[in-house]
Scaffold this active site. Structure first.
Site, PDB file in Angstrom:
ATOM      1  N   ALA A 147       0.841  -1.205   0.000  1.00  0.00           N
ATOM      2  CA  ALA A 147       0.000   0.000   0.000  1.00  0.00           C
ATOM      3  C   ALA A 147       0.873   1.251   0.000  1.00  0.00           C
ATOM      4  O   ALA A 147       0.597   2.213  -0.725  1.00  0.00           O
ATOM      5  CB  ALA A 147      -0.922  -0.003   1.209  1.00  0.00           C
ATOM      6  N   TYR A 148       1.911   1.227   0.815  1.00  0.00           N
ATOM      7  CA  TYR A 148       2.851   2.350   0.845  1.00  0.00           C
ATOM      8  C   TYR A 148       3.479   2.564  -0.528  1.00  0.00           C
ATOM      9  O   TYR A 148       3.513   3.684  -1.056  1.00  0.00           O
ATOM     10  CB  TYR A 148       3.931   2.075   1.892  1.00  0.00           C
ATOM     11  N   ALA A 149       3.985   1.481  -1.128  1.00  0.00           N
ATOM     12  CA  ALA A 149       4.646   1.588  -2.428  1.00  0.00           C
ATOM     13  C   ALA A 149       3.691   2.109  -3.492  1.00  0.00           C
ATOM     14  O   ALA A 149       4.061   2.950  -4.316  1.00  0.00           O
ATOM     15  CB  ALA A 149       5.213   0.225  -2.831  1.00  0.00           C
TER      16      ALA A 149
END
Length: 236
Positions: A147-149
């Site tokens: 999700a961060y990426a």
């Protein structure tokens, strides 16, 4: 003031360092923070204007935008540094995780860029700048922080859109770092593994981010680009 620059997330690490050094270089810095920290007193001593804002709260974000527009006729630049690093989860909260990551890394910069573009356009200097701090993982993905990426990749894509939208007055670029700084609780085993992922086996340090920011601020011919500061990780 033609040298007023907004930096989001100045409470620690790279954001704190940028606020310190750009202020000492003659910029009037406006810095946002989410959590009060003792270090912020050092920024106050440098006359950094500190504005508390939780970017997960839309109302607070809207109030921040209104305050900046009310108190400034122009901006020299915006550096989108505010970030969070939530791990993936296969539980019911997984949707919440990616929504939070998108909110802080893409939705908020998107809203700030659109709302504050008139201030950047009003800057009497030849150029203004928007700088997105993304991440090395935008080109690789992440097994534990997908999700961060993905949210950082969205921010990198916004770089292209806003560069085209606001040229030639506003230059829009990204900085994609990797392994600039270890956390205090990182153990030796983790540090060794992390350093072995790059050709230059050392921490880049906050100074590398400042050098990249200064290059982009000084350039008169760079827009729509991603400046990678990753120690050669793509070649390992």
């Amino acid at each position: 003031m033609s040298k007023t620059i907004l930096i989001t997330g100045v409470g620690k690490r790279v954001g704190f360092y940028l606020a310190q050094h750009l202020s000492k270089s003659g910029y009037q810095v406006i810095g946002t923070y989410r959590t009060p920290r003792p270090e912020l007193q050092q920024l106050e001593a440098l006359e950094v204007q500190l504005l508390q804002c939780d970017f997960y709260d839309i109302q607070q974000t809207e109030q921040l935008i209104a305050k900046i527009k009310a108190n400034n006729s122009s901006l020299r630049g915006i550096i989108h540094n505010a970030s969070d690093w939530l791990p993936d989860s296969d539980s019911a909260c997984s949707i919440s995780t990616i929504e939070k990551m998108i909110r802080i890394h893409a939705s908020t910069p998107y809203a700030l860029n659109l709302a504050l573009a008139p201030l950047l356009q009003n800057n009497p200097l030849q150029f203004s700048d928007i700088i997105h701090i993304t991440d090395y993982v935008v080109d690789k993905g992440s097994k534990k922080h997908a999700a961060y990426a993905a949210s950082k990749a969205a921010l990198q894509n916004l770089t292209l859109s806003f560069a085209a939208k606001y040229a030639p007055k506003i230059k829009v670029n990204s900085i994609a770092p990797a392994m600039l700084m270890f956390n205090p609780d990182d153990d030796d085993n983790y540090k060794t593994k992390a350093l072995n992922k790059a050709l230059i086996k050392q921490e880049g340090g906050e100074a590398e981010a400042l050098r990249a920011v200064n290059y982009l601020l000084d350039s008169g011919y760079t827009t729509g680009q991603t400046l990678k500061i990753d120690g050669g990780r793509h070649l390992v």
